[in-house]
Design an enzyme around this catalytic site. Structure first.
Site, mmCIF file in Angstrom:
data_model
loop_
_atom_site.group_PDB
_atom_site.id
_atom_site.type_symbol
_atom_site.label_atom_id
_atom_site.label_comp_id
_atom_site.label_asym_id
_atom_site.label_seq_id
_atom_site.Cartn_x
_atom_site.Cartn_y
_atom_site.Cartn_z
ATOM 1 N NE ARG A 70 -0.142 0.110 5.221
ATOM 2 C CZ ARG A 70 0.481 1.082 5.756
ATOM 3 N NH1 ARG A 70 1.174 2.114 4.898
ATOM 4 N NH2 ARG A 70 1.383 0.833 6.192
ATOM 5 C CB THR A 75 0.046 2.962 10.231
ATOM 6 O OG1 THR A 75 -1.089 3.327 11.457
ATOM 7 C CG2 THR A 75 -0.739 1.190 9.263
ATOM 8 C CE1 TYR A 76 -0.534 -2.962 17.143
ATOM 9 C CE2 TYR A 76 -2.866 -1.931 17.507
ATOM 10 C CZ TYR A 76 -2.138 -2.589 17.968
ATOM 11 O OH TYR A 76 -2.248 -3.762 18.598
ATOM 12 C CB CYS A 168 1.311 7.994 9.323
ATOM 13 S SG CYS A 168 0.023 7.258 9.480
#
Length: 242
Positions: A70, A75-76, A168
């Protein structure tokens, strides 16, 4: 108006097989394939986007880190976070990638405003924010006009793992969630708010909503359909040769 299928996966889903399922769906879909939106929650995982840099992962600890295809940085994902995977035909919807992202942001912000949360997007960074805190992350991939991946909306989760990364790619970025403003909050209530807005803003008819207990639906619905189409083509080819 276009048709859409909404699939709600009933259990925590590991990231890797879900990612592979998205890739398979996107690779096999045709121009007539109905768009799908997948709702689910993930087992704990860090994902690193195509632009991701190792220095933004401070300490992943025991949580797996997966490099994915992506857009964006690290991120988480975990329980209590609503994932919406958007498997859409952007050409059919008449959307550029930029307009697609803005429509997602506006739709999420609109849904949060219905809960009294003053959320909005930012011109300088994708996602949805409340003041300077991020409540929704967006990471997408578009191939031949077909989108996959999607958004992660923090609902009622443990935000601690975000402190193990620069979310991010932004050092010191604070994360927030719906539960910080509306408590208690139920995941199903959030879905009931956001689904009608997505249908309206993307121009969809009322959807077929299916509850799935595993990713087997991909094999049952899509791989079989693809195999049948391939068989039809082979039959036509053979008849022409004969």
């Amino acid at each position: 108006m276009n048709d859409v299928i909404i699939r709600q996966l009933a259990h925590l889903i590991p990231y890797q097989p879900l990612w592979e399922a998205m890739q398979t769906f996107t690779a096999l879909r045709q121009s007539q394939t109905t768009d799908e939106i997948w709702f689910l929650e993930h087992e704990p995982v860090f994902t690193q986007g195509l632009a991701g840099k190792p220095e933004h992962v401070l300490n992943s600890g025991n949580i797996p880190l997966i490099r994915t295809d992506r857009g964006g940085q690290v991120t988480y994902h975990g329980p209590g976070q609503l994932m919406m995977y958007l498997l859409l035909d952007l050409n059919r919807l008449g959307l550029s990638t930029r307009t697609f992202v803005r429509t997602i942001e506006n739709t999420v912000a609109e849904s949060l405003q219905e809960w009294g949360i003053p959320a909005q997007g930012k011109e300088t960074a994708p996602g949805v924010y409340v003041d300077d805190k991020k409540i929704c992350s967006i990471g997408l991939r578009v191939r031949k006009g077909f989108s996959y991946h999607g958004l992660a909306l923090n609902v009622a989760m443990d935000l601690t793992p975000f402190s193990c990364i620069n979310p991010c790619g932004f050092k010191g970025l604070m994360m927030t969630q719906i539960q910080d403003y509306v408590n208690p909050i139920e995941m199903d209530a959030v879905k009931r708010t956001i689904i009608p807005l997505f249908l309206k803003n993307f121009g969809y008819n009322q959807p077929a909503i299916m509850v799935e207990t595993s990713l087997e639906f991909l094999i049952d619905d899509h791989l079989r359909s693809f195999s049948e189409k391939l068989g039809e083509r082979e039959t036509v080819t053979n008849s022409r040769q004969n």
